[in-house]
Scaffold this active site. Structure first.
Site, short mmCIF file in Angstrom:
data_model
loop_
_atom_site.label_atom_id
_atom_site.label_comp_id
_atom_site.label_asym_id
_atom_site.label_seq_id
_atom_site.Cartn_x
_atom_site.Cartn_y
_atom_site.Cartn_z
N ASP A 1 -11.40 -3.38 12.28
CA ASP A 1 -11.70 -4.77 12.65
C ASP A 1 -11.30 -5.71 11.51
O ASP A 1 -10.64 -5.30 10.56
CB ASP A 1 -13.18 -4.92 12.99
N PRO B 1 2.57 0.89 -4.05
CA PRO B 1 1.66 -0.17 -4.50
C PRO B 1 0.47 0.45 -5.23
O PRO B 1 -0.04 1.50 -4.83
CB PRO B 1 1.23 -0.85 -3.20
N GLY C 1 11.54 6.86 2.62
CA GLY C 1 11.50 6.49 4.02
C GLY C 1 10.56 7.38 4.81
O GLY C 1 9.99 8.34 4.30
N HIS D 1 2.12 6.22 2.64
CA HIS D 1 2.70 6.82 1.44
C HIS D 1 4.02 7.52 1.75
O HIS D 1 4.93 7.53 0.92
CB HIS D 1 1.70 7.81 0.82
N ASP D 2 4.11 8.10 2.93
CA ASP D 2 5.36 8.76 3.32
C ASP D 2 6.49 7.75 3.44
O ASP D 2 7.59 7.94 2.92
CB ASP D 2 5.17 9.50 4.64
N HIS E 1 -7.03 -1.15 5.18
CA HIS E 1 -8.15 -0.72 4.34
C HIS E 1 -9.49 -0.94 5.02
O HIS E 1 -10.52 -0.54 4.49
CB HIS E 1 -8.12 -1.48 3.00
N SER F 1 -18.53 -1.65 7.44
CA SER F 1 -17.73 -1.40 8.65
C SER F 1 -16.66 -0.36 8.37
O SER F 1 -15.52 -0.49 8.78
CB SER F 1 -17.09 -2.71 9.12
#
Length: 330
Positions: free
Chosen positions: A254, A164, A78, A72-73, A194, A249
């Site tokens: 992974d 997004p 930037g 997010h930063d 994610h 998970s």
């Protein structure tokens, strides 16, 4: 022999000048480099690493939160630590950022670094290093983080609109990533973060009960998974409940996140769309090694894409500042 010697000399000079030009391009193009603090604050990276480890060991959910915070930063103004600033109408107060957590990790690391090397290490660099360390603590591979960022002097909630969104189509996601110099592979790779993330039900509940006004669930979701999600997110009462984006998970970095997309078990609409769109599906398949596609190693590619992302709009040289406290401008 003299002609040969002169030719060799010319080649050596040419190679040296080429290398010099490349080096200059790198410095002026990004302004960051691996080991930036090797002389001015040799323990900088180890201090950040130990701080992140201490917090994540106590609360494993913080790993994903730090990774998300860095993303997010970088996507707003930037990678300049502007997300860390407290106060009215700052980035931190924007709706898309209200769920961010883990600021105490950055503050803790900054306090220790100010004691060891006053006024040297930027908050933007601390966040970039902490994101890497969070991935490693979750089982991902490490990568070298170029440092040398300076902290920004602007943080406005109104600038957060280009992040997004959970309902974005693949085309919209690609446009937002391309605007930051990131390609389609970077998109799929970074969203793969994610694998250790969670989401509040309010960001995908529209898929569970009345998708596009149909009074039914999104047909893109596996029916058995719909039942699971509906139980976790009761209609009208479970908006703030949190659900793992990588079922089964949640705390392990992974490729099972991509397996879930293949099995129609993507939680966010924007995530599942990566499997349904041919331009992104091919990368998901490559991470899963499906159908003869040339395989990609997710852990390796993630580090590469993170380096690209962490160099978005960096401030270096005399631009910006080195904050004394990460939550406030000097």
């Amino acid at each position: 022999m003299e002609g040969v010697f002169n030719n060799k000399k010319f080649i050596l000079v040419f190679v040296f000048m080429l290398g010099l030009c490349i080096g200059i391009t790198t410095v002026h193009g990004q302004g960051t480099r691996v080991g930036f603090y090797s002389r001015t604050c040799p323990r900088a990276e180890s201090i950040v690493r130990s701080t992140v480890r201490s917090h994540v060991n106590s609360d494993p959910t913080l790993a994903a939160k730090i990774l998300r915070m860095h993303f997010h930063d970088c996507f707003v103004q930037g990678c300049d630590g502007s997300i860390l600033i407290s106060g009215p109408a700052t980035e931190k107060t924007a709706f898309a950022n209200l769920g961010l957590r883990g600021y105490e990790i950055i503050d803790d690391a900054k306090t220790q670094l100010e004691a060891a090397c006053p006024g040297v290490v930027s908050c933007a660099d601390i966040l970039a290093l902490a994101a890497r360390d969070s991935v490693v603590l979750s089982g991902g591979l490490s990568w070298q983080v170029p440092t040398g960022r300076r902290d920004g002097r602007v943080s406005q909630a109104s600038d957060v609109s280009n992040l997004p969104a959970p309902s974005d189509s693949v085309d919209v996601q690609k446009q937002k990533f391309a605007a930051k110099g990131l390609n389609t592979q970077d998109l799929v790779t970074l969203v793969g973060g994610h694998t250790i993330g969670t989401s509040e039900c309010q960001f995908f509940s529209n898929r569970l009960f009345n998708f596009n006004g149909t009074a039914a669930a999104d047909p893109a979701i596996d029916p058995s998974f719909v039942s699971n999600l509906q139980a976790l997110c009761p209609q009208n009462t479970g908006a703030a409940n949190r659900v793992a984006l990588d079922t089964g998970s949640q705390f392990k970095f992974d490729t099972s996140y991509f397996s879930n997309l293949r099995n129609r078990r993507g939680v966010l609409q924007s995530d599942q769309a990566l499997w349904n769109d041919p331009s992104t599906k091919s990368f998901v398949q490559r991470y899963l090694g499906l159908r003869g596609f040339l395989g990609l190693t997710f852990n390796v590619e993630f580090g590469k894409s993170m380096v690209k992302m962490s160099n978005i709009g960096v401030k270096t040289g005399t631009d910006g500042e080195i904050r004394k406290i990460c939550s406030a401008f000097n």
